[in-house]
Scaffold this active site. Structure first.
Site, PDB file in Angstrom:
ATOM      1  N   SER A  41       0.807  -1.222   0.000  1.00  0.00           N
ATOM      2  CA  SER A  41       0.000   0.000   0.000  1.00  0.00           C
ATOM      3  C   SER A  41       0.840   1.272   0.000  1.00  0.00           C
ATOM      4  CB  SER A  41      -0.928   0.008   1.217  1.00  0.00           C
ATOM      5  OG  SER A  41      -0.171  -0.125   2.407  1.00  0.00           O
ATOM      6  N   ASP A 319      -3.872   8.063   7.656  1.00  0.00           N
ATOM      7  CA  ASP A 319      -4.736   7.185   8.447  1.00  0.00           C
ATOM      8  C   ASP A 319      -3.868   6.506   9.505  1.00  0.00           C
ATOM      9  OD1 ASP A 319      -3.361   5.178   7.098  1.00  0.00           O
ATOM     10  OD2 ASP A 319      -5.035   4.642   5.797  1.00  0.00           O
ATOM     11  N   HIS A 322      -0.696   4.819   7.189  1.00  0.00           N
ATOM     12  CA  HIS A 322       0.025   5.344   6.020  1.00  0.00           C
ATOM     13  C   HIS A 322       0.473   6.782   6.182  1.00  0.00           C
ATOM     14  CE1 HIS A 322      -2.573   2.014   4.575  1.00  0.00           C
ATOM     15  NE2 HIS A 322      -1.405   1.639   4.081  1.00  0.00           N
TER      16      HIS A 322
END
Ligand code: NAG
Ligand code: NAG
Length: 355
Positions: A41, A319, A322
């Site tokens: 991610s 978040d 990240h």
């Protein structure tokens, strides 16, 4: 007559030369003709959007600072590898494998997938992801498509010149080893054995990538994963979870040793190791009481359509997992250019691409 023609040809060559060097200056050719991206991610730019998984973020407020809004990037703006692409002189973002429509795949493809790891089972409690092995299969497919475009003679020469950016492994800890309720790895290996097994498996994928023509490898180490807010909160702590960060450092040590081994065994290639765990940028000033920018759900991702914080530059994380663009920017800039061999080993990306 013959003499005259010779002169004209020379003049013509001079003009072509001037013109081509002028175009180099004006339009700024990228420093490498192509960039291929493998990872999770931290690098995903939309590959999970159509997967059935919780690990996808193609909704607001993700992308609030990205020109085209939410794209599947797990941050407010650009990822580190987006910024690296800018620093390398690319005039476009490398397209995700899941959507290369209209893009020039000869200049590179991004295979990264949120929640994915080196191990196939990593992250699968969240749904489907694209593990390192599958990402390599996708690259095999792209290589054959490129061969059709540039010719089977030229394709290897082309692929040799590209930069291969590989940033994977965090999920083998956060979404595998440290979730013993879902995955058996924790009972099978101690932290050192697990790092050995992971790097060993990673080495077979990197070797396969080399077999497909890769020669310039930038391997990104793991960050201090115990300091990811979700982990601190999950453990009911305000401090980093030492056990988790220590496990990541073991992985990094072995990845760095692999860089040395490959640079010996594969003299036609060059591998570098970027040690993000020791990254420090004193120019960054964060609100340490509020590490996170958006309102998160129990999965640690932003709740759809909730207003995020106003000043994204004041928060290291968007978040619970990240980093914000401002932190991605610091990472990318240091990976691209740093004089510190503890951070970029044995050289930075700006030197790797010049080889
Ligand atoms: C992981 O998946 C890849 C790609 O599907 C496959 O080639 C490989 O054999 C799998 N590895 C293991 C250990 O199951
Ligand atoms: C990114 O980092 C570089 C180098 O530290 C800095 O000069 C630049 O202002 C930063 N850009 C943003 C948008 O934060």
């Amino acid at each position: 007559m013959i003499f005259e023609m010779d002169c004209e040809i020379k003049l013509c060559l001079v003009i072509i030369f001037l013109f081509s060097s002028a175009t180099n200056c004006v339009f700024g050719e990228p420093q490498v003709p192509c960039l291929f991206i493998f990872g999770d991610s931290l690098s995903d730019s939309g590959n999970n959007n159509d997967e059935s998984t919780d690990a996808k973020v193609n909704y607001k407020p993700y992308g609030i600072d990205f020109p085209s809004g939410p794209t599947g990037r797990f941050t407010n703006g650009r990822t580190s590898v987006d910024i690296l692409g800018d620093l390398l002189g690319f005039d476009h973002y490398i397209p995700p494998y899941a959507n290369t429509n209209g893009a020039d795949i000869v200049q590179g493809v991004n295979y990264a997938s949120g929640a994915a790891g080196i191990r196939n089972e990593t992250g699968t409690h969240l749904g489907q992801d694209i593990s390192m092995g599958m990402q390599l299969e996708h690259h095999r497919d792209i290589v054959s498509q490129i061969a059709k475009k540039v010719g089977s003679e030229e394709v290897q020469q082309h692929l040799n010149k590209c930069l291969y950016y590989v940033n994977i492994g965090s999920n083998d800890y956060l979404n595998n080893y440290f979730l013993p309720e879902y995955y058996p790895s924790n009972g099978k290996y101690n932290a050192d054995q697990y790092a050995v097994a992971l790097v060993e498996e990673h080495s077979t994928y990197l070797k396969a990538l080399h077999d497909l023509g890769a020669r310039k490898f930038s391997l990104i180490g793991l960050g201090t994963i115990g300091c990811v807010p979700h982990e601190m909160i999950r453990h009911g702590k305000k401090l980093c979870v030492e056990e988790e960060s220590k496990a990541a450092l073991l992985f990094n040590d072995k990845l760095k040793a692999l860089v040395d081994r490959f640079n010996e065994e594969l003299p036609d290639a060059k591998f570098i190791f970027i040690n993000t765990a020791i990254m420090k940028d004193d120019s960054l000033k964060f609100d340490m009481m509020n590490l996170i920018c958006c309102k998160v759900g129990s999965n640690g991702q932003c709740i759809p359509n909730e207003e995020p914080c106003k000043d994204r530059k004041m928060h290291p994380f968007f978040d619970e997992f990240h980093p914000t663009e401002v932190l991605n920017n610091a990472t990318a800039n240091m990976a691209y250019s740093s004089p510190d061999p503890a951070f970029v080993y044995p050289m930075d990306i700006s030197h790797l691409v010049k080889l």
